[in-house]
Design a protein around this motif. Sequence first.
Motif, mmCIF file in Angstrom:
data_model
loop_
_atom_site.group_PDB
_atom_site.id
_atom_site.type_symbol
_atom_site.label_atom_id
_atom_site.label_comp_id
_atom_site.label_asym_id
_atom_site.label_seq_id
_atom_site.Cartn_x
_atom_site.Cartn_y
_atom_site.Cartn_z
ATOM 1 N N ALA A 9 -13.567 -9.065 39.459
ATOM 2 C CA ALA A 9 -12.507 -9.530 38.570
ATOM 3 C C ALA A 9 -13.074 -10.503 37.533
ATOM 4 O O ALA A 9 -14.267 -10.799 37.505
ATOM 5 C CB ALA A 9 -11.399 -10.197 39.381
ATOM 6 N N VAL A 10 -12.184 -11.030 36.699
ATOM 7 C CA VAL A 10 -12.601 -11.903 35.616
ATOM 8 C C VAL A 10 -12.418 -13.361 36.026
ATOM 9 O O VAL A 10 -11.944 -13.674 37.120
ATOM 10 C CB VAL A 10 -11.794 -11.608 34.336
ATOM 11 N N GLU A 11 -12.791 -14.253 35.118
ATOM 12 C CA GLU A 11 -12.628 -15.695 35.339
ATOM 13 C C GLU A 11 -11.171 -16.023 35.716
ATOM 14 O O GLU A 11 -10.243 -15.382 35.254
ATOM 15 C CB GLU A 11 -13.002 -16.444 34.054
ATOM 16 N N HIS A 12 -10.999 -17.022 36.570
ATOM 17 C CA HIS A 12 -9.706 -17.438 37.130
ATOM 18 C C HIS A 12 -9.179 -16.458 38.174
ATOM 19 O O HIS A 12 -8.069 -16.625 38.664
ATOM 20 C CB HIS A 12 -8.640 -17.638 36.046
ATOM 21 N N HIS A 13 -9.958 -15.445 38.515
ATOM 22 C CA HIS A 13 -9.563 -14.493 39.555
ATOM 23 C C HIS A 13 -10.605 -14.400 40.673
ATOM 24 O O HIS A 13 -10.430 -13.621 41.602
ATOM 25 C CB HIS A 13 -9.365 -13.093 38.960
ATOM 26 N N ILE A 46 0.682 -23.484 51.241
ATOM 27 C CA ILE A 46 0.319 -22.899 49.947
ATOM 28 C C ILE A 46 -0.758 -21.853 50.196
ATOM 29 O O ILE A 46 -1.878 -22.181 50.586
ATOM 30 C CB ILE A 46 -0.190 -23.963 48.966
ATOM 31 N N ARG A 47 -0.413 -20.587 50.024
ATOM 32 C CA ARG A 47 -1.345 -19.483 50.210
ATOM 33 C C ARG A 47 -2.091 -19.217 48.905
ATOM 34 O O ARG A 47 -1.471 -19.021 47.865
ATOM 35 C CB ARG A 47 -0.607 -18.214 50.630
ATOM 36 N N ILE A 48 -3.426 -19.215 48.989
ATOM 37 C CA ILE A 48 -4.233 -18.992 47.789
ATOM 38 C C ILE A 48 -5.293 -17.935 48.080
ATOM 39 O O ILE A 48 -6.241 -18.190 48.825
ATOM 40 C CB ILE A 48 -4.935 -20.284 47.319
ATOM 41 N N PRO A 49 -5.170 -16.716 47.522
ATOM 42 C CA PRO A 49 -6.292 -15.772 47.580
ATOM 43 C C PRO A 49 -7.459 -16.352 46.775
ATOM 44 O O PRO A 49 -7.275 -16.761 45.622
ATOM 45 C CB PRO A 49 -5.735 -14.513 46.918
ATOM 46 N N TYR A 50 -8.648 -16.424 47.381
ATOM 47 C CA TYR A 50 -9.747 -17.095 46.673
ATOM 48 C C TYR A 50 -11.053 -16.355 46.895
ATOM 49 O O TYR A 50 -11.181 -15.509 47.766
ATOM 50 C CB TYR A 50 -9.871 -18.553 47.150
ATOM 51 N N GLY A 51 -12.034 -16.718 46.091
ATOM 52 C CA GLY A 51 -13.382 -16.191 46.261
ATOM 53 C C GLY A 51 -13.690 -14.984 45.401
ATOM 54 O O GLY A 51 -12.813 -14.405 44.745
ATOM 55 N N GLY A 52 -14.959 -14.624 45.405
ATOM 56 C CA GLY A 52 -15.432 -13.569 44.513
ATOM 57 C C GLY A 52 -15.762 -12.265 45.211
ATOM 58 O O GLY A 52 -15.205 -11.927 46.242
ATOM 59 N N HIS A 53 -16.696 -11.535 44.593
ATOM 60 C CA HIS A 53 -17.144 -10.214 45.061
ATOM 61 C C HIS A 53 -16.024 -9.172 44.970
ATOM 62 O O HIS A 53 -15.986 -8.239 45.780
ATOM 63 C CB HIS A 53 -17.677 -10.288 46.499
ATOM 64 N N VAL A 54 -15.111 -9.318 44.012
ATOM 65 C CA VAL A 54 -14.051 -8.318 43.855
ATOM 66 C C VAL A 54 -14.056 -7.712 42.450
ATOM 67 O O VAL A 54 -13.165 -6.935 42.108
ATOM 68 C CB VAL A 54 -12.653 -8.913 44.157
#
Length: 328
Positions: free
Chosen positions: A129-133, A119-127
Motif C-alpha cells: 500500500a501507499v504512505e499512511h496505509h 481503539i482498533r488500528i490495522p497497522y504495519g507494512g508488507h501489504v
Amino acid sequence: MTDERQNLPLARAMNAGLRAALEADEKVLLMGEDIGPLGGVFRITEHLQRDFGKHRVFDTPLAESGIIGTAIGLAMRGYRPVCEIQFDGFVYPGFDQITTQLAKIPARTDGNVKLPLVIRIPYGGHVGAVEHHQESPETYFAHTPGLRVVSPSTPNDAYWMIQQAIRSDDPVVFLEPKSRYWPKGEVDTALETVSLHESRVAREGTDVTLIGFGAQTAMNLQAADLASKDGVSIEVVDLRTLAPIDYAPLIESARKTGRVVVAQEAPGNISLGSELAATLTERCFYSLEAPVLRVSAYNVPFPPTRLQNVYLPDVDRVLDAVDRVLEY
C-alpha cells in the motif's frame, strides 16, 4: 461459533471475537468508518450490523477526532465502545483526543471515571500500500501513560485478546497486524488460555533470543526455522503487550541464551526496540555475551510502495543480526 478448535485467518478470528463480545454485553458498541453494511475495509466487522443492529454497529463520519471524542463520551456513560481506525496513518487526527483526554481522564479523576474504550488500528507494512496505509505508530501510544497497548500475532490471540480488551476498564489501543489478516491458524474458542498482558515464548531455543511482536513474530519464526538448518537455535519471544511490557519471559530468555536481537517494522529511533534493548541491558548485563542488537525500518518517512521491501526488515536482515550477535 461453536465451542471447538477451528482453523481461521486472523481477520475471521477478530470478527468472531467481536461477535462474542457483542453477545456477552449489550453495552458493547462498534463504531467507525464503513464498518456497517460494508463490514470495514478488511471486512473485520462483516455481518455484525446485520446481526446486532444499527444501534450497536454503526458508521461514523470521516472524522477520527470525532469518533474518539464521541466514544469517550459513551464510555463515560457506561458503554464499552470499540472504535475502528481504518488505517494506521489515519489515527493522527484523533491523536489529541487519545493522548490528552482518553489517557488522562481516569487518572485526573483519581479513578472515579473509567474509560473502557478500545481503539482498533490495522497497522504495519508488507501489504503493498501507499504512505499512511503501512505505518507502525505503536511507540506514540506505548509512550503515553494511561494507555494499554497490545498486538496479537496469531488468530487465537486475536480472538481472545479483543474480548479481553473490551472487558478491560482501561483504554486499550489494539494494534492489528494487517499483513497477518489472512494466514490461518488454530483458534480454540472454548478455552481461554491467553492473557491480555503477557509475553509468550513462541519457540524455544538456546543460542539467541529473538524478540518481536505483531507481524514480526511470524518473520522471526521463519528466521528461526532457517537458522536451525545451520545449527543455530533461536528462541522466539512474542511481546504481545507493548504497554505495559511483560518483561519476565524476556529476561528469563535473555539470561538463558546470553544474546538478544529485537526486530520491529517501525523505525528504530526512540522506539519499542530501543526501550527493550535498554531495559534488557540494564537487567541482564552480567548474563549477556554480546550487545543487544536491533533490526528495524529506516528512519525516513515510509517510501513509495515499490521500495517497501527495502525499507522494511526482512528475514535476511534478521538473520544478519543473528550472525553478528553470535560473533561476539
